[in-house]
Write a protein that holds these residues in place. Structure first.
Motif, PDB file in Angstrom:
ATOM      1  N   UNK A  23       0.829  -1.191   0.000  1.00 53.77           N
ATOM      2  CA  UNK A  23       0.000   0.000   0.000  1.00 53.77           C
ATOM      3  C   UNK A  23       0.866   1.244   0.000  1.00 53.77           C
ATOM      4  N   UNK A  24       0.179   2.381  -0.188  1.00 53.05           N
ATOM      5  CA  UNK A  24       0.885   3.660  -0.210  1.00 53.05           C
ATOM      6  C   UNK A  24       1.572   3.916   1.122  1.00 53.05           C
ATOM      7  N   UNK A  25       2.822   4.367   1.030  1.00 56.08           N
ATOM      8  CA  UNK A  25       3.571   4.691   2.246  1.00 56.08           C
ATOM      9  C   UNK A  25       2.901   5.822   3.015  1.00 56.08           C
ATOM     10  N   UNK A  26       2.354   6.807   2.296  1.00 55.53           N
ATOM     11  CA  UNK A  26       1.700   7.943   2.944  1.00 55.53           C
ATOM     12  C   UNK A  26       0.453   7.480   3.686  1.00 55.53           C
ATOM     13  N   UNK A  27      -0.323   6.582   3.054  1.00 53.48           N
ATOM     14  CA  UNK A  27      -1.498   6.053   3.748  1.00 53.48           C
ATOM     15  C   UNK A  27      -1.094   5.289   4.989  1.00 53.48           C
ATOM     16  N   UNK A  28      -0.043   4.487   4.870  1.00 53.56           N
ATOM     17  CA  UNK A  28       0.433   3.752   6.034  1.00 53.56           C
ATOM     18  C   UNK A  28       0.834   4.703   7.152  1.00 53.56           C
ATOM     19  N   UNK A  29       1.558   5.764   6.807  1.00 51.17           N
ATOM     20  CA  UNK A  29       1.987   6.733   7.809  1.00 51.17           C
ATOM     21  C   UNK A  29       0.787   7.406   8.447  1.00 51.17           C
ATOM     22  N   UNK A  30      -0.191   7.814   7.628  1.00 48.33           N
ATOM     23  CA  UNK A  30      -1.372   8.498   8.146  1.00 48.33           C
ATOM     24  C   UNK A  30      -2.142   7.591   9.099  1.00 48.33           C
ATOM     25  N   UNK A  31      -2.427   6.365   8.682  1.00 48.24           N
ATOM     26  CA  UNK A  31      -3.203   5.462   9.526  1.00 48.24           C
ATOM     27  C   UNK A  31      -2.402   4.987  10.739  1.00 48.24           C
ATOM     28  N   UNK A  32      -1.081   4.952  10.628  1.00 46.33           N
ATOM     29  CA  UNK A  32      -0.259   4.614  11.794  1.00 46.33           C
ATOM     30  C   UNK A  32      -0.377   5.685  12.865  1.00 46.33           C
ATOM     31  N   UNK A  33      -0.315   6.956  12.444  1.00 54.26           N
ATOM     32  CA  UNK A  33      -0.488   8.053  13.396  1.00 54.26           C
ATOM     33  C   UNK A  33      -1.882   8.028  14.011  1.00 54.26           C
ATOM     34  N   UNK A  34      -2.887   7.782  13.177  1.00 60.97           N
ATOM     35  CA  UNK A  34      -4.261   7.712  13.672  1.00 60.97           C
ATOM     36  C   UNK A  34      -4.432   6.561  14.658  1.00 60.97           C
TER      37      UNK A  34
END
Length: 592
Positions: free
Chosen positions: A8-19
């Motif tokens: 998956x997108x790295x940015x999506x992973x980062x966003x959902x990890x923070x969330x």
């Protein structure tokens, strides 16, 4: 090889990890508040209250009792009272009584009855009693009392039971009431009796008197416990301390409602929920904006590396104005792109040069093959003549000495031809020598031409030829012997094929960048089909004449091979009155 699988997108992973991290933190916070905070705050309240009690005991006297009790209650957020121990005993006596309402002849009688562990008053129990009126409260005090036939208070002559001693002063003994009926309600006496003690504290005094608590914890100046009221579902933290004021024993009772802690925890949880919603909204907005900003250099780098993977170097270099890993990565990619482009350009140039060299080598190989084939053919004739003449001499076929001498001269002539051919072959070998370029030097081209002309003057004079020189000053770079060989071969060729009495003209022209050499022999003409083959090895326009004159057919071939070292070629062309041979060499512009 290091391999990382990211589906998956790295940015999506980062966003959902923070969330997800945010959600986990708040869940842990709620669990902490639900399981730990209440215990922590209770322990803190106990510790704080005990310290305040110690301070109260050490600083309180009869003059500041009222002021200290108010300050203590405010500081500890408790309902507190300090009363003489004797008053507590009287109140405990009152608290050992109950009120039962009995219906008799349509009228309700509120009877003060003893409250002990052995007696249980329930609705509909049958009561029989003789009563006096307690004038201050309006209730009735029994002289005798039975419950469902069981005697609770026995009648006494002129007196009442000792449990009612505190009520005797307000009794109306002039009239005795007889009551028989069922209990319709059971009530605590503090709803009807007046007392100087707060009802909350009174309840706790009753709990102390009957031991209504799970465990009693001791501290230096008293005890504390937690009481629970099943009817109201409330619980209190109760502190009981003994102190002495001016020699009089006092009891300090402090009640802290534990529902305060529950309210605080609930309020904090509610506030946290609001904070959670607000912070979640801010976090999601900030994360979205930050992720977009964070993604910009990554997308930029991704597009550039995609073009780089296609070996497309036309895209502009990466430029990220920051002081982080993205800037360092962009610089490394730029360096990689430039190095890769430079390397590929070098490889292309080397491949191009290799192709040219291979093509030249193939041409040279073909030329060598043709040269060897031609040389073999050319050597057969003189060798055959030499062999035949030698065999004839060996077998004494010739009778006269004149014939023998003629054959010896023939052998010598063919040997000279062969020797000349071998010398020409050696010249060709030297031209192809790999060390050729290492012998280059700056040469005065005009002087070389003048030198060759001087060396051949006797030869062209014998043929009654005229030679005219039109020579500009010229400087070239090359090998002296080979340049001289080229001029000598062209000059010799012109002398050989110029008719007697004609003229040979030699030119050196300087056009600024190149030096042009041209030699014209007038009175000659070459058929067009022979022009292109003049520079082939062993090629002769007039084979019979060439053989008679000792020509090997290699002179012009040597010229062409030597000029190839200078990226130049010799051209032959028919003029209106003669034949021209010419070539161009690069001029030395700066001698420094």
């Amino acid at each position: 090889m290091l391999k990382i699988n990211i589906k998956n997108s790295f940015i999506k992973k980062l966003f959902f990890s923070l969330f997800l991290l945010y959600i986990v933190v708040f869940v842990l916070l709620f669990i902490f508040q639900g399981l730990i905070y209440e215990k922590y705050y209770t322990s803190r309240t106990i510790s704080t209250t005990i310290k305040q009690i110690e301070n109260f005991v050490s600083t309180t006297n009869s003059d500041n009792l009222s002021e200290n009790i108010v300050n203590f209650s405010q500081n500890t957020q408790t309902t507190s009272i300090a009363v003489p121990f004797s008053q507590i005993q009287d109140d405990i006596t009152q608290l050992n009584l109950l009120i039962i309402n009995v219906k008799f002849e349509g009228e309700s009688f509120s009877i003060i009855v003893p409250n002990s562990d052995g007696i249980e008053y329930e609705i509909s129990d049958f009561v029989k009693a003789d009563l006096y009126l307690h004038t201050s409260s309006g209730n009735y005090v029994p002289k005798s009392l039975s419950l469902d036939g069981k005697v609770i208070i026995r009648p006494r002559m002129g007196t009442i039971d000792q449990i009612y001693q505190d009520l005797i002063n307000d009794l109306d003994s002039s009239h005795l009431y007889h009551v028989e009926g069922d209990i319709i309600s059971v009530l605590p006496i503090n709803q009807f009796l007046t007392s100087s003690i707060n009802p909350i504290v009174s309840n706790e005094i009753l709990n102390i008197s009957i031991g209504n608590y799970d465990s009693l914890e001791n501290f230096d100046n008293g005890q504390y416990y937690i009481s629970e009221n099943q009817n109201t579902s409330t619980s209190n933290l109760v502190f009981v301390s003994n102190l002495e004021i001016n020699g009089v024993p006092y009891v300090l009772i402090s009640v802290f409602p534990l529902n305060h802690i529950d309210d605080i925890v609930s309020a904090i949880q509610l506030v946290n929920i609001y904070i959670f919603i607000i912070v979640l909204s801010v976090l999601m907005s900030a994360s979205f904006i930050y992720s977009k900003q964070f993604a910009k250099p990554l997308l930029y780098i991704n597009n550039s590396t995609r073009e780089l993977s296609k070996l497309n170097f036309d895209s502009p270099l990466l430029e990220i104005n920051s002081h982080d890993e993205f800037s360092e990565l962009s610089k490394n990619i730029n360096t990689l792109s430039l190095n890769l482009k430079s390397t590929l350009d070098q490889l292309k140039e080397q491949n191009k040069q290799l192709s040219i060299n291979l093509e030249k080598e193939n041409l040279n190989e073909n030329s060598r093959r043709d040269f060897v084939s031609g040389m073999s053919h050319e050597l057969k004739t003189p060798l055959s003549v030499i062999q035949a003449s030698a065999e004839a001499l060996e077998k004494n076929i010739f009778e006269s000495e004149e014939d023998k001498l003629r054959n010896l001269i023939l052998i010598q002539t063919e040997v000279k031809k062969t020797n000349k051919m071998i010398n020409n072959m050696l010249s060709i070998y030297k031209i192809d020598n790999a060390s050729y370029f290492s012998k280059w030097e700056i040469i005065d081209f005009k002087k070389i031409v003048e030198k060759v002309e001087d060396n051949l003057r006797q030869l062209y004079s014998n043929s009654n030829l005229k030679v005219k020189l039109f020579l500009d000053e010229a400087q070239i770079k090359g090998e002296l012997n080979k340049i001289e060989l080229v001029i000598n071969n062209l000059f010799t060729n012109a002398i050989k094929y110029t008719p007697n009495g004609e003229t040979i003209e030699v030119y050196i022209r300087d056009d600024g960048q190149f030096i042009e050499f041209e030699i014209v022999n007038f009175g000659s003409h070459i058929e067009s089909e022979h022009l292109e083959k003049l520079f082939d090895p062993f090629y002769r326009v007039d084979k019979s004449r060439s053989r008679e004159e000792g020509s090997t057919g290699l002179g012009l071939y040597i010229v062409q091979q030597a000029l190839a070292q200078y990226d130049s070629i010799c051209k032959a062309a028919n003029l209106s009155s003669g034949v021209s041979f010419s070539f161009r060499l690069k001029k030395i512009i700066n001698l420094d």
